[in-house]
Design a protein around this motif. Structure first.
Motif, PDB file in Angstrom:
ATOM      1  N   THR A   1      26.066  47.172  46.977  1.00 20.77           N
ATOM      2  CA  THR A   1      25.834  47.406  48.399  1.00 20.77           C
ATOM      3  C   THR A   1      25.602  48.876  48.623  1.00 20.77           C
ATOM      4  N   PHE A   2      24.965  49.207  49.735  1.00 21.07           N
ATOM      5  CA  PHE A   2      24.699  50.610  49.997  1.00 21.07           C
ATOM      6  C   PHE A   2      24.854  50.881  51.486  1.00 21.07           C
ATOM      7  N   SER A   3      25.101  52.132  51.780  1.00 21.40           N
ATOM      8  CA  SER A   3      25.209  52.594  53.159  1.00 21.40           C
ATOM      9  C   SER A   3      24.414  53.875  53.295  1.00 21.40           C
ATOM     10  N   THR A   4      24.035  54.203  54.526  1.00 20.66           N
ATOM     11  CA  THR A   4      23.243  55.398  54.790  1.00 20.66           C
ATOM     12  C   THR A   4      24.036  56.365  55.660  1.00 20.66           C
ATOM     13  N   VAL A   5      23.943  57.630  55.315  1.00 21.18           N
ATOM     14  CA  VAL A   5      24.606  58.683  56.074  1.00 21.18           C
ATOM     15  C   VAL A   5      23.530  59.635  56.576  1.00 21.18           C
ATOM     16  N   ILE A   6      23.365  59.721  57.901  1.00 24.91           N
ATOM     17  CA  ILE A   6      22.349  60.579  58.502  1.00 24.91           C
ATOM     18  C   ILE A   6      22.910  61.986  58.649  1.00 24.91           C
ATOM     19  N   LYS A   7      22.249  62.944  58.034  1.00 27.36           N
ATOM     20  CA  LYS A   7      22.651  64.345  58.101  1.00 27.36           C
ATOM     21  C   LYS A   7      21.641  65.092  58.957  1.00 27.36           C
ATOM     22  N   GLN A   8      22.022  65.312  60.219  1.00 30.62           N
ATOM     23  CA  GLN A   8      21.108  65.911  61.181  1.00 30.62           C
ATOM     24  C   GLN A   8      20.746  67.338  60.812  1.00 30.62           C
ATOM     25  N   LYS A   9      21.709  68.122  60.364  1.00 26.18           N
ATOM     26  CA  LYS A   9      21.443  69.526  60.071  1.00 26.18           C
ATOM     27  C   LYS A   9      20.494  69.691  58.883  1.00 26.18           C
ATOM     28  N   ALA A  10      20.656  68.819  57.903  1.00 25.37           N
ATOM     29  CA  ALA A  10      19.803  68.910  56.711  1.00 25.37           C
ATOM     30  C   ALA A  10      18.495  68.141  56.870  1.00 25.37           C
ATOM     31  N   ASN A  11      18.351  67.384  57.997  1.00 28.29           N
ATOM     32  CA  ASN A  11      17.150  66.568  58.237  1.00 28.29           C
ATOM     33  C   ASN A  11      16.871  65.613  57.076  1.00 28.29           C
ATOM     34  N   GLU A  12      17.908  64.901  56.657  1.00 23.83           N
ATOM     35  CA  GLU A  12      17.763  63.945  55.571  1.00 23.83           C
ATOM     36  C   GLU A  12      18.798  62.845  55.708  1.00 23.83           C
ATOM     37  N   VAL A  13      18.574  61.769  54.971  1.00 26.76           N
ATOM     38  CA  VAL A  13      19.494  60.632  54.930  1.00 26.76           C
ATOM     39  C   VAL A  13      19.987  60.477  53.499  1.00 26.76           C
ATOM     40  N   GLU A  14      21.294  60.339  53.341  1.00 23.23           N
ATOM     41  CA  GLU A  14      21.892  60.159  52.014  1.00 23.23           C
ATOM     42  C   GLU A  14      22.255  58.697  51.805  1.00 23.23           C
ATOM     43  N   LEU A  15      21.924  58.170  50.635  1.00 19.97           N
ATOM     44  CA  LEU A  15      22.249  56.790  50.271  1.00 19.97           C
ATOM     45  C   LEU A  15      23.502  56.788  49.416  1.00 19.97           C
ATOM     46  N   GLN A  16      24.441  55.932  49.774  1.00 20.05           N
ATOM     47  CA  GLN A  16      25.680  55.782  49.015  1.00 20.05           C
ATOM     48  C   GLN A  16      25.767  54.350  48.504  1.00 20.05           C
ATOM     49  N   VAL A  17      25.671  54.191  47.186  1.00 20.99           N
ATOM     50  CA  VAL A  17      25.678  52.877  46.541  1.00 20.99           C
ATOM     51  C   VAL A  17      27.091  52.597  46.038  1.00 20.99           C
ATOM     52  N   SER A  18      27.601  51.378  46.300  1.00 17.29           N
ATOM     53  CA  SER A  18      28.958  51.024  45.894  1.00 17.29           C
ATOM     54  C   SER A  18      29.010  49.542  45.549  1.00 17.29           C
TER      55      SER A  18
END
Length: 604
Positions: free
Chosen positions: A149-166
């Motif tokens: 499964t994965f979740s997304t973390v929106i990082k506004q300051k860095a203008n990117e989205v991080e994927l976290q797979v678990s």
């Protein structure tokens, strides 16, 4: 015994709490011949007591084979004993075979089963997909159903989205791919961060583990559907409209349009007549909905096409687009965009200005001839007014011959000739081609006088003889664009027909590489007969005399050429004698590849 019926099924084998695995279940109905039939057939030829023992212990077997599209056929043989009592009461019996973990069979595979001894009995079945199998109650016992499964973390300051797979086996590598909508092509990602500008509300992600097999089960999600405030704008930024005009089969005019975007949209398209840079009057009766068939192009964008038929192209129509959800109407988009034309004119004007400036600068420094040579990178040596010499090497690659050709070029330059050696002008030959390059050299001969000197070796004579035979048989077999040596043969043949080959071409060979011929030897190939042949270094002085005489004749005779006519005036090469010698040595060294080689005249 014969098989009268066969049933094939795919299933899961689960034993003693172990993980379940894929199995093939085969049910067969066997037809057995009765004791009475066997007695009638064989009793006459066998002893009663032996026959009775045999039918009480009757051995039988069944062989079946299975295969898939991706594997070779595998066969299984089942042996069993038939009791005689069973034969007295029934002639049919049933038997089941279970093949655990069949080789080459996976989920969604199509399996073919047949009996070698009974070719008319064939069965096939398609194994259910992994998604279908994993929807059952026993999915926890199926190893292939364990997906991360994965979740997304929106990082506004860095203008990117991080994927976290678990939630995966750490011993297996995880893979992530991104697509525009679930039906779009999924592109594999190498990083676990995605920049904002690549994401839209229809961006979807897929995650799976294993060895990278794309058939593995995946977890799919489109996590940005509700983030319209952040990612909706990327759809508008990547939306484009193109327009083209044309004719229909009945010669009627048509205006084609193409709308492309990361996501499939609901839009309305209509033609209009431009009244200014920002206003466009609609042409009534042509409105279309851009909600037809969408397909993905090579860039991964969705696009849909449309046509306005029987439209007046003399009005230079444009296209307007209204996208659902956007307040602003897009356009106008025109196939004869005047603003783009103005930009093109500006670019052309700038290029012309740069070229004119460069030309004036070169004229102030030297002549047009020098400018052509510098801009094209031709390292020919120019000196004095004794005429121009084009020195052509034989076709073979021989370091000794190459050194001799370089030394001959240096000698002629030191004697006051303008020299161009084919070994020093490989760049021009690659960019222009052998025939245009040689024609450019002939133009120099027209203005300065001189000769083309062709170096002969045994290999050169063999090549010429072969060319002569081929030319007589099939003129199209040899191309003048193959190499400089072959090109010179075409030009010699053409000049012989005009009666001026002896004025333009001269033959030489080196004593270290004799061509086994003399200046009057009739064994020369036909195309070379009649040309002066000199032996070096013994006839070096005769060569200089011939070139001097050829220079005077060339200056007194006016020659014209129909190809590649650009001007070249006589001029001296700027720079000192030391710079020319350095350039000459550098050119020769680059051919031979030996930095210690020293240029020496032939007469030494």
């Amino acid at each position: 015994m014969d098989v009268s019926d066969l049933t094939l099924k795919a299933g899961l084998c689960c034993e003693d709490g172990a993980p379940c695995s894929l199995c093939l279940l085969i049910d067969m109905e066997l037809y057995t011949y009765s004791n009475k039939d066997m007695e009638d057939e064989d009793r006459s030829s066998r002893d009663d007591e032996d026959f009775s023992k045999e039918i009480r212990n009757l051995k039988a077997s069944v062989t079946l084979c299975y295969s898939t599209a991706a594997m070779l056929t595998l066969c299984k043989r089942v042996e069993f004993v038939v009791k005689s009592a069973a034969l007295d009461h029934q002639d049919k019996t049933k038997m089941s075979i279970v093949i655990k973990k069949p080789v080459g069979v996976s989920f969604t595979s199509t399996v073919f089963v047949h009996l070698p001894k009974q070719p008319d009995i064939r069965r096939d079945i398609t194994v259910p997909s992994l998604d279908e199998v994993c929807s059952t109650e026993i999915q926890q016992r199926i190893k292939e159903c364990a997906v991360p499964t994965f979740s997304t973390v929106i990082k506004q300051k860095a203008n990117e989205v991080e994927l976290q797979v678990s939630g995966r086996d750490k011993s297996l590598q995880s893979y992530v791919c991104m697509q525009h909508e679930l039906k779009g092509r999924c592109l594999l990602l190498t990083k676990r961060t995605i920049p904002f500008y690549q994401l839209t509300t229809c961006t979807c992600l897929q995650v799976w583990t294993g060895d990278g097999d794309h058939r593995s089960r995946r977890s799919r999600s489109c996590p940005f559907e509700n983030h319209t405030d952040v990612f909706q704008r990327n759809i508008w930024k990547n939306l484009s409209v193109s327009v083209a005009n044309g004719l229909m089969n009945d010669n009627g005019a048509k205006l084609s349009w193409n709308v492309s975007a990361p996501c499939r949209l609901e839009a309305e398209v209509w033609p209009c007549v431009a009244l200014g840079e920002s206003s466009c009057k609609e042409m009534k009766g042509f409105r279309q909905q851009a909600n037809g068939t969408w397909r993905q192009n090579s860039k991964g964008l969705w696009e849909t096409l449309g046509v306005f038929e029987d439209i007046n192209l003399q009005l230079s129509p444009c296209v307007m687009v209204k996208v659902k959800g956007m307040e602003k109407t897009l356009g106008p988009f025109c196939f004869n965009d005047t603003s783009r034309w103005r930009w093109n004119l500006l670019v052309v004007a700038i290029v012309l200005l740069v070229c004119l400036t460069a030309l004036i600068s070169c004229l102030l420094q030297d002549s047009v001839k020098r400018w052509v040579r510098i801009c094209h990178g031709a390292p020919s040596l120019v000196k004095g007014g004794k005429g121009h010499v084009v020195l052509l090497s034989p076709p073979e690659v021989d370091s000794v011959v190459s050194e001799a050709v370089c030394r001959l070029g240096s000698l002629l330059f030191n004697k006051g000739f303008s020299v161009s050696v084919d070994q020093w002008t490989r760049k021009d030959q690659c960019s222009l081609g052998p025939l245009p390059w040689l024609h450019s050299q002939l133009l120099k001969l027209d203005s300065m006088g001189g000769r083309i000197v062709l170096v002969l070796t045994r290999k050169a004579l063999e090549r010429t003889e072969e060319w002569t035979k081929q030319d007589k048989a099939v003129p199209q077999t040899w191309s003048p664009y193959s190499d400089v040596f072959t090109t010179s043969l075409f030009l010699i043949q053409a000049d012989k027909q005009l009666g001026r080959a002896r004025e333009r071409f001269l033959l030489v060979n080196f004593d270290s590489h004799p061509a086994q011929t003399s200046s009057r030897d009739k064994s020369l190939p036909e195309v070379l007969q009649g040309l002066t042949l000199l032996h070096l270094p013994s006839q070096t002085q005769a060569l200089l005399s011939e070139l001097t005489v050829g220079h005077k004749k060339g200056r007194s005779v006016r020659r014209t050429w129909s190809l590649w006519r650009w001007g070249a005036s006589n001029g001296r090469r700027a720079g000192t004698r030391e710079k020319l010698d350095q350039q000459r040595e550098s050119s020769c060294k680059s051919v031979r590849g030996d930095s210690k080689w020293e240029t020496k005249p032939l007469n030494q």
